[in-house]
Design an enzyme around this catalytic site. Structure first.
Site, PDB file in Angstrom:
ATOM      1  N   ARG A  48       3.562  49.719 -11.564  1.00  0.00           N
ATOM      2  CA  ARG A  48       3.944  48.315 -11.774  1.00  0.00           C
ATOM      3  C   ARG A  48       2.714  47.417 -11.944  1.00  0.00           C
ATOM      4  O   ARG A  48       2.657  46.548 -12.812  1.00  0.00           O
ATOM      5  CB  ARG A  48       4.827  47.841 -10.609  1.00  0.00           C
ATOM      6  N   LYS A  66      -6.887  26.614 -18.855  1.00  0.00           N
ATOM      7  CA  LYS A  66      -5.494  26.695 -18.403  1.00  0.00           C
ATOM      8  C   LYS A  66      -5.079  28.155 -18.249  1.00  0.00           C
ATOM      9  O   LYS A  66      -4.148  28.637 -18.908  1.00  0.00           O
ATOM     10  CB  LYS A  66      -4.589  25.945 -19.372  1.00  0.00           C
ATOM     11  N   LYS A 102     -14.732  14.057 -20.279  1.00  0.00           N
ATOM     12  CA  LYS A 102     -13.420  13.633 -20.764  1.00  0.00           C
ATOM     13  C   LYS A 102     -13.235  12.132 -20.572  1.00  0.00           C
ATOM     14  O   LYS A 102     -14.103  11.449 -20.030  1.00  0.00           O
ATOM     15  CB  LYS A 102     -12.330  14.404 -20.026  1.00  0.00           C
ATOM     16  N   GLU A 122     -15.326  14.366 -25.218  1.00  0.00           N
ATOM     17  CA  GLU A 122     -14.019  14.144 -25.841  1.00  0.00           C
ATOM     18  C   GLU A 122     -13.998  12.785 -26.529  1.00  0.00           C
ATOM     19  O   GLU A 122     -14.419  11.791 -25.938  1.00  0.00           O
ATOM     20  CB  GLU A 122     -12.959  14.211 -24.726  1.00  0.00           C
ATOM     21  N   ASP A 128      -9.643  14.979 -29.821  1.00  0.00           N
ATOM     22  CA  ASP A 128      -8.434  15.173 -29.047  1.00  0.00           C
ATOM     23  C   ASP A 128      -7.227  14.501 -29.658  1.00  0.00           C
ATOM     24  O   ASP A 128      -7.252  13.301 -29.960  1.00  0.00           O
ATOM     25  CB  ASP A 128      -8.655  14.631 -27.623  1.00  0.00           C
TER      26      ASP A 128
END
Lengths: 283, 283, 283, 283, 283, 283
Positions: free
Chosen positions: F104, F139, F171, F201, F223
């Site tokens: 598994r 992510k 960012k 960004e 972005d």
């Protein structure tokens, strides 16, 4: 009575954390999570159900506080103190689910350590009135040695070396491999640190004689001797080396052995066969 | 006789590694490093010095091989087999320093586990001729549970749940907090997984009656009942739920309790009070 | 020349593994993975580029073998042996990518440990012809103590205690807190294990006098004394306790201090200021 | 002056915890536990005994607070600030036993990191008045890299790559294995991430020429060049790539090398040979 | 709606800590440390940007508090509750650098777990009005199983076994290796614990017949059957064993399968193919 | 086709070990241990049941070998290669109990990683014929990032930064906190290492203009721009900075976005929403 302040939690916490993770398993306490409402609160008492000497209270406290830092925990009877049936050793209050989840680990640790402290205290009592001290060995439970060594202290005993690196103990196999008592002690003298004790095992008075003549050991382990031989060995060694009697040191023999004036009696059973002291959590 | 293949070493190795690190301390075995020439080689035998049931051989093997992968290790008597004094359980040969450094950990683990297997076998023997099975509890040594549960299997016993997450066991505190037997069983039925067993503790025949009437539990724990009450409980439960007797189940009572036809007798002492089987390493 | 067999890899491996993980970072050696063809094979030599005493070869070997168990590694100059510029200490052959990925960690560990062994050997040389031994302190690099203590042995020095639990060393703060030399030694005598050494720091001959009169210590630390005072202290202590000189023990003073007949000179700089021995990997 | 906020304790704590466990050994600080009454309280000051640049205060604070969360700790001189002899860097008050148990680890870490910051600051001072920056290498102490890289920042220096995965640095061995500068840069271009820097080592102006002609690197490592060659290399590279001088960059050469206009000077000695700054704990 | 109190943080914290260390890398959040002034403070909201079922809030809270224990964190929408776009699930205020450093891990964990809860809720909704329950499998993300199993509960589903040791599930390979259904069930009966469930996979009505005739299993896994066969199997099994349908159980089939009266439908996709629920952190 | 040699097992092994321990639970695979005779041997094939790109073979191999070092494992289709249904990717032979216990975990890891590689390959195919590269984000699944980043490489994609410490990505929140684009880039220039990339960004062409005018960033993150704006941004940035398009980059848009000439398209869905590739173990 304990002679030492507690260990830093830093040392004890990983052991308790490991025990909790083992008992919680993959998904935590499914019983409690299934049937106990989240807002149920308990006030619990950790009670003695037998007479003895208390140890493991630090570990028990950590078991509860690691599961839930919001529990209010009060240690009533500290490690090293005596207890009688019905004594409340610790009170715990807060979320019921937290108390129930930590209960078994807290009891397993405190029961086992109190069992060791109690057995140690029984041996110490037999030597009372003499200068002989009771000491443990390395026959401890793997993973719990520091707690068990503490429990011996809590019972009024003394600790032998903690591990293979903090003292030199030359046993029969070492003597044989090195070619005899004189060569083994000379090899030791050449290489030993001045901050480490040297103990050597002897099985006979002739061996003891050779050790004393050679020098280089501070402690002799008098192994498996009958009481008469032990008494003669102690006399020979007095003022020269510390003496430790070992091998078949049952509770029944302690008084007789202590009467020889031996400095220490070491007993593996203190840690490997102590059983648990009966403790319970009451709500 | 063991009914199960060994655990993967992957599970047992971290426990043994932890035990070795604890015993080696900061600097390893200073005695051996000081007095044993590096090229001394030994052939050692791990021998039984008492009669019993063997367990912990997998752990002992790992203790030796983790210290020195070049040791030649041969397990003669496998976990689960009986032994008599003088039996050689395992042979180990290679560097003397390696064998001596691993000796205590190997003996501590194998002695303790064989002690549990032996005590379990004694209880199993008392129930012989009946269908009653002997089972352990969660009163195990923190950090060693899996080895101790294995030792119970090696002694011919059965395992109870391994941890708080692999079965539901509803005790008196849970019943009280949930408001009684019926509500606690209904709450359980609503939330339980179909892959998890539900056991409930009952202290009286009236409670048992209520459990049987409500349904939702597969096992009942008949707690602290005298033998007559137990016999009646077993009769009531037959064909409906599995029965387990618990509380004050001393060795002396096993035959009598087994005669009631109860399915399981659970005994905390198997793991918390077993002592060690006397094993030794001979060169 | 080394006086001790190597530590079990079991003890050294976690330190090297941690160092490799630190250096590999999240994604391993991206340079090598980007530009070195997977089937490129190297034969590399770990060479000394300076004169000194070798240490850290066990750690270097593990750095290579943990990255790639298929590398062929041959230690030519063992830990504890001298080296001169150009000496090949170790040969490594196999996948180029593996050798390059382990190179820095191997060099960092071996360079640092050889630096300590070399500095120790320089101090030992200054005491040659006397019975005085050179010893380290606890001023080691956090996380690398066992390797650094070994390096001191490889340089011909001796180890002081390894950690806070394997010997008692009573310093000025302890004396002050306990209320003086007599009370501190009496408290120690009451609680100490027989397997643990007791050392006490003294700053003056008056303090030494009190220690000798009270008994209960096996070693005295003669702290920050000028050479004359040290000589008188050694005379007073001879045959009663082991003596250790400490504080401001520069390389230039060693011969003069050793001439006093002091048993040990302890030097923090051996481990905290040793620098690295220049080693390099050549292909 | 520090240019960066401290690291999260989450990153530093495991390093300090490991150091404390190493120093506490099996049984904690037996000296303190034996002779210091449990209720003795101290107010201690961590003082500088030499002039320098402070680093390691975060680690020192964690050493004290991990041993005893109840200690009151106040950092007076933050990481990155200068100190002169006698300056109090931190005050600690609470249980004496706790302060003494953490003392050595706190001093070992803070002394070592302050030594690195101080040595870095000395190099930075030599480059003052130029735009040249001082940077470290990967020649750090295994297990302490992040703290040592921080110490370089605290000394006014800059960090080179942290590990093998956060930048590409193509050295002579890589160039040789890949078949030359052009092929190695082309292989890199094909596979590199856009978020990772590429640096390539050159030993001669001819190599530099080829690198500039090929493109694909943002930084060139000018290795082991004399100052004149370095100056010509910097002129060739200006406006095209960042330049870094490396190899034999002693403190005495910094001013002269900085005068060439090179962007960075990288110095392994900052971390591998810094020694410790003398710090002490006074009560 | 969640039916269970949260897991102890003790279980969840190591998973979150591991995730944070993975994301912080060697040197922490260099962007934030470079550009955000240390005293900048934020009030942030963790908002839902899609409709769904919330899970992972406990993990998200721990991500923030492990990075910075001084952050003020308030969970508005608890695990197990529904959310619509724009809902604020959690508020976090304190040091901006801390919030930004934990943001990605918090979102990765909460987004993934909410994705699983949401997909589970969608399946549960299709079975509404029947007694059929939706359950997961062991096809979970390695390292995150406990969080994903919790997410299934938060979505209104039920958990299958957590791991290989908490239930017996006999599949086709086991049956083949043991020689058929009867021998495999008899072997199981002889060795199984009474606290562990036994489930057996059947592919046909004939196999089901044999299982029911033999006894010894409490649950049957009806594997890859069409809906008609499934309905007949459920009828055969009713009142004798729990039934579980498995294999190709798409969302579109749930209502039809539930209509057969099967007790459980197990769906690997709940955990292996759930995607993430869109969540964001707004300042 | 993979462009990189495999990671050292040293990096992958702890992840696989953790996954195995999670799946084995307290007592290992009780089903297999109960019903599979210890000497049953299997030859198994890990087969693809769908078309895709293979990844996770290294992890799958380790899952089998960690459970049982005696298994014979042969990787037929390496990481990075394509597969079609029915392809045998790996063969495993040896003890049946071992193969079943690891099955598994091996499938969960290989299925998930092959899912990511396959999804990446689909995106890469859409950009074929352009110079645009497909890249992942942070992510990823907590705890599995390195495997997932590798899977992206195996699918023909490129890696973005691995963690918060190996590149600077400024960012909108960072820009706001620092007071605008110019101040944030100046603060970065003052403090950044020369070995770390800087990306910023921008949401508009005006912002891009300001970034290009200020300098100090090597990569711009464009972005959430529509394709026309993106095209203009790419034109503005050409020859000055690397461009990366991000935000709402669905598979359907890839060709159109790649046609703008943007250097990279970053896609969180590659790792957070990939699903698993259907793999199975056949005996």
């Amino acid at each position: 009575m304990t002679r030492q302040p507690p260990l830093p939690d830093l040392i004890v916490e990983p052991i308790v954390r490991n025990a909790l993770m083992e008992d919680l398993g993959s998904a935590g306490d499914v019983t409690t999570r299934t049937v106990i409402p989240a807002d149920t609160r308990y006030a619990a008492r950790l009670n003695a159900r037998a007479e003895g000497r208390v140890s493991g209270m630090q570990a028990a406290r950590l078991a509860f506080s690691l599961i839930d830092p919001d529990l209010a925990i009060d240690t009533i009877v500290p490690d090293g103190a005596p207890c009688t049936p019905g004594d409340t050793l610790m009170t715990i209050s807060g979320r019921a689910a937290s108390i129930l989840a930590a209960e078994r680990v807290a009891l397993n640790l405190a029961g086992r350590m109190s069992g060791i402290a109690t057995l140690t205290a029984a041996h110490v009592a037999r030597a009372q009135g003499t200068a002989t001290r009771i000491t443990c060995t390395r026959k401890t439970t793997p993973g719990l040695r520091i707690l068990e060594k503490q429990a011996v202290l809590h019972g009024g005993g003394f600790n032998h070396r903690h591990n293979l690196s903090d003292a030199i103990l030359i046993k029969d196999n070492h003597i044989a491999a090195a070619g005899g008592i004189r060569p083994v002690l000379e090899a030791t003298r050449a290489a030993r640190s001045h901050m480490i004790r040297v103990e050597i095992e002897v099985d006979s008075l002739a061996q003891l004689e050779e050790v004393l003549a050679t020098g280089g050991a501070e402690v002799v382990l008098l192994d498996n001797m009958d009481t008469d031989t032990l008494a003669r060995a102690v006399t020979m060694a007095r003022g020269k080396v510390v003496t430790e009697a070992s091998g078949n040191m049952t509770l029944a023999r302690i008084a007789e052995v202590a009467a020889t004036g031996v400095d220490y009696i070491s007993i593996g059973a203190l840690t490997h066969s102590a059983g648990t002291l009966d403790l319970g959590l009451d709500f």
